[in-house]
Design a protein around this motif. Sequence first.
Motif, PDB file in Angstrom:
ATOM      1  N   THR A   1       0.834  -1.201   0.000  1.00 34.45           N
ATOM      2  CA  THR A   1       0.000   0.000   0.000  1.00 34.45           C
ATOM      3  C   THR A   1       0.869   1.252   0.000  1.00 34.45           C
ATOM      4  N   TYR A   2       1.875   1.267   0.850  1.00 39.97           N
ATOM      5  CA  TYR A   2       2.846   2.361   0.892  1.00 39.97           C
ATOM      6  C   TYR A   2       4.240   1.743   0.868  1.00 39.97           C
ATOM      7  N   PRO A   3       4.915   1.768  -0.281  1.00 38.20           N
ATOM      8  CA  PRO A   3       6.234   1.123  -0.407  1.00 38.20           C
ATOM      9  C   PRO A   3       7.326   1.953   0.251  1.00 38.20           C
ATOM     10  N   VAL A   4       7.302   1.989   1.566  1.00 32.15           N
ATOM     11  CA  VAL A   4       8.264   2.806   2.308  1.00 32.15           C
ATOM     12  C   VAL A   4       8.539   2.136   3.642  1.00 32.15           C
ATOM     13  N   SER A   5       9.732   2.353   4.162  1.00 33.55           N
ATOM     14  CA  SER A   5      10.103   1.871   5.494  1.00 33.55           C
ATOM     15  C   SER A   5      10.963   2.933   6.153  1.00 33.55           C
ATOM     16  N   GLY A   6      11.147   2.807   7.464  1.00 37.59           N
ATOM     17  CA  GLY A   6      12.037   3.718   8.159  1.00 37.59           C
ATOM     18  C   GLY A   6      13.450   3.627   7.618  1.00 37.59           C
ATOM     19  N   THR A   7      13.870   2.411   7.271  1.00 38.89           N
ATOM     20  CA  THR A   7      15.213   2.216   6.709  1.00 38.89           C
ATOM     21  C   THR A   7      15.369   2.999   5.416  1.00 38.89           C
ATOM     22  N   LEU A   8      14.372   2.921   4.533  1.00 37.53           N
ATOM     23  CA  LEU A   8      14.413   3.651   3.275  1.00 37.53           C
ATOM     24  C   LEU A   8      14.507   5.154   3.516  1.00 37.53           C
ATOM     25  N   CYS A   9      13.729   5.649   4.477  1.00 32.35           N
ATOM     26  CA  CYS A   9      13.754   7.075   4.795  1.00 32.35           C
ATOM     27  C   CYS A   9      15.129   7.513   5.296  1.00 32.35           C
ATOM     28  N   ARG A  10      15.704   6.694   6.151  1.00 35.39           N
ATOM     29  CA  ARG A  10      17.006   7.065   6.716  1.00 35.39           C
ATOM     30  C   ARG A  10      18.129   6.962   5.687  1.00 35.39           C
ATOM     31  N   ASP A  11      17.995   6.027   4.754  1.00 33.70           N
ATOM     32  CA  ASP A  11      19.029   5.853   3.734  1.00 33.70           C
ATOM     33  C   ASP A  11      19.025   6.991   2.717  1.00 33.70           C
ATOM     34  N   ASP A  12      17.847   7.469   2.354  1.00 30.92           N
ATOM     35  CA  ASP A  12      17.747   8.531   1.347  1.00 30.92           C
ATOM     36  C   ASP A  12      16.526   9.383   1.660  1.00 30.92           C
ATOM     37  N   LEU A  13      16.735  10.381   2.507  1.00 27.90           N
ATOM     38  CA  LEU A  13      15.628  11.216   2.959  1.00 27.90           C
ATOM     39  C   LEU A  13      14.983  11.950   1.789  1.00 27.90           C
ATOM     40  N   GLY A  14      15.795  12.380   0.833  1.00 25.60           N
ATOM     41  CA  GLY A  14      15.248  13.107  -0.306  1.00 25.60           C
ATOM     42  C   GLY A  14      14.289  12.270  -1.123  1.00 25.60           C
ATOM     43  N   ALA A  15      14.672  11.023  -1.413  1.00 32.59           N
ATOM     44  CA  ALA A  15      13.813  10.146  -2.203  1.00 32.59           C
ATOM     45  C   ALA A  15      12.538   9.793  -1.451  1.00 32.59           C
ATOM     46  N   ALA A  16      12.650   9.640  -0.134  1.00 38.33           N
ATOM     47  CA  ALA A  16      11.491   9.233   0.675  1.00 38.33           C
ATOM     48  C   ALA A  16      10.640  10.409   1.132  1.00 38.33           C
ATOM     49  N   TRP A  17      11.059  11.621   0.845  1.00 35.43           N
ATOM     50  CA  TRP A  17      10.406  12.818   1.402  1.00 35.43           C
ATOM     51  C   TRP A  17       8.880  12.837   1.227  1.00 35.43           C
ATOM     52  N   PRO A  18       8.337  12.487   0.064  1.00 37.71           N
ATOM     53  CA  PRO A  18       6.871  12.541  -0.064  1.00 37.71           C
ATOM     54  C   PRO A  18       6.137  11.613   0.894  1.00 37.71           C
ATOM     55  N   TYR A  19       6.813  10.598   1.418  1.00 39.89           N
ATOM     56  CA  TYR A  19       6.180   9.652   2.336  1.00 39.89           C
ATOM     57  C   TYR A  19       6.259  10.090   3.808  1.00 39.89           C
ATOM     58  N   ILE A  20       7.151  11.015   4.129  1.00 38.27           N
ATOM     59  CA  ILE A  20       7.268  11.483   5.511  1.00 38.27           C
ATOM     60  C   ILE A  20       5.996  12.244   5.875  1.00 38.27           C
ATOM     61  N   ILE A  21       5.474  12.061   7.079  1.00 39.00           N
ATOM     62  CA  ILE A  21       4.239  12.760   7.451  1.00 39.00           C
ATOM     63  C   ILE A  21       4.494  14.268   7.513  1.00 39.00           C
ATOM     64  N   GLY A  22       3.443  15.039   7.255  1.00 35.04           N
ATOM     65  CA  GLY A  22       3.573  16.491   7.124  1.00 35.04           C
ATOM     66  C   GLY A  22       4.251  17.211   8.278  1.00 35.04           C
ATOM     67  N   PRO A  23       3.821  16.985   9.529  1.00 31.40           N
ATOM     68  CA  PRO A  23       4.472  17.695  10.641  1.00 31.40           C
ATOM     69  C   PRO A  23       5.961  17.401  10.745  1.00 31.40           C
ATOM     70  N   ALA A  24       6.370  16.194  10.390  1.00 32.57           N
ATOM     71  CA  ALA A  24       7.795  15.855  10.434  1.00 32.57           C
ATOM     72  C   ALA A  24       8.555  16.557   9.315  1.00 32.57           C
ATOM     73  N   ARG A  25       7.946  16.640   8.120  1.00 28.36           N
ATOM     74  CA  ARG A  25       8.611  17.328   7.011  1.00 28.36           C
ATOM     75  C   ARG A  25       8.925  18.771   7.380  1.00 28.36           C
ATOM     76  N   GLN A  26       8.000  19.416   8.072  1.00 25.24           N
ATOM     77  CA  GLN A  26       8.210  20.819   8.412  1.00 25.24           C
ATOM     78  C   GLN A  26       9.443  21.030   9.297  1.00 25.24           C
ATOM     79  N   GLU A  27       9.711  20.084  10.179  1.00 28.07           N
ATOM     80  CA  GLU A  27      10.832  20.266  11.106  1.00 28.07           C
ATOM     81  C   GLU A  27      12.108  19.570  10.643  1.00 28.07           C
TER      82      GLU A  27
END
Length: 369
Positions: free
Chosen positions: A131-157
């Motif tokens: 449903t959502y092809p994302v994991s915490g590992t993916l986010c930490r490895d490449d924050l830029g690529a995973a950015w659209p999947y990060i929740i809004g309040p977290a993106r702001q900070e």
Amino acid sequence: MFKNAMVIGKFYPPHAGHAHLINTAAAQSDNVSVLVLGNRFESITVADRAKWLAAEFADTAGVQVIGMRNDCPEDYHSEEIWKAQAELMRLALKSRGVTAVDAVFSSEEYGARLAAAFGAGHVLVDQSRTTYPVSGTLCRDDLGAAWPYIIGPARQELATRIIVVGAESSGTTTLTTGLTGRYRTRFPRLADVPEYGREYTYKKFEALQRGKPDARLGDMVWTEQDFGRIGARQNAMENAAADACPLVIADTDSLATTLWERFYLGERSYGSFHAAGNLPQRDLYLITDHDGVDFEDDGWREGEHRRADMTEWFKETLTDEGHSWILVSGDHERRMATAVEIIDLILARRSEFTSPPWATRTVLEGVTA
């Protein structure tokens, strides 16, 4: 429907997959306790992760977010570690008045064992992450690529924010444009954040000329309300850029708007101060030095004689507010070199996610960062 459900995780950082898991639990439960379990070896605090999730689910009935520091090692083969982990969770729940749960919602293999430890049922949600092809590992490895999947309040900070300010005709727009062009190759979604005050000035003057065709720039009457609107819109543009990309490079901000309000209306005008009082974290201000830069009169500027005062006001205000700032001087190439050197270091630090040696990695089949 379940009465009390539990969702646990590191949420490091919280992303759309986590949100899907929590929403699924909320749809099937009267109450959902979301336990944020982070340790001292991770780069984002438990408090921040819990704050972002609480903001994301502020309007979702029955969801409460509980932050709990957890420095216990992970070892799925150790009964003793399982007991230690379960006790941390039990006490986190107890601290909020929850003494029993009847369902554990998870996307992990260990979910069934965890549910059994609490005498609860297990609901497995999208373990394959289709449903959502994302994991915490993916986010930490490449924050830029995973950015659209990060929740809004977290993106702001989590966004790195570089703000360029300076007196009139001191090279702020030139530097902002140069930096944006350079970093857009790395961050394709990097947005332009221009100086809204200039656009507002154009519109205000056009409105004046409709009633007075021979009006001049000096005939415009500025009000507190004008600067309040400018400051609010500047904030909105900056935050929209942070929503789109982990790097923001802005040609001014609402704090600078307060100084232009001071320039036009004096010390006792505070129309833009509300906007400036709600600024997210700034990583760096770059003040463009007016010294050595010829004043270019484009027909809209009025402050040649006060450029030195404005530059000093920026230095004083940013110092008083406790912000990090650098005065960038010299020709454009020298200014770019100064800015790029520090921005690269800031980006490297802001995108680094540390973890303890026992941390596991979730690798999604067919998904690359």
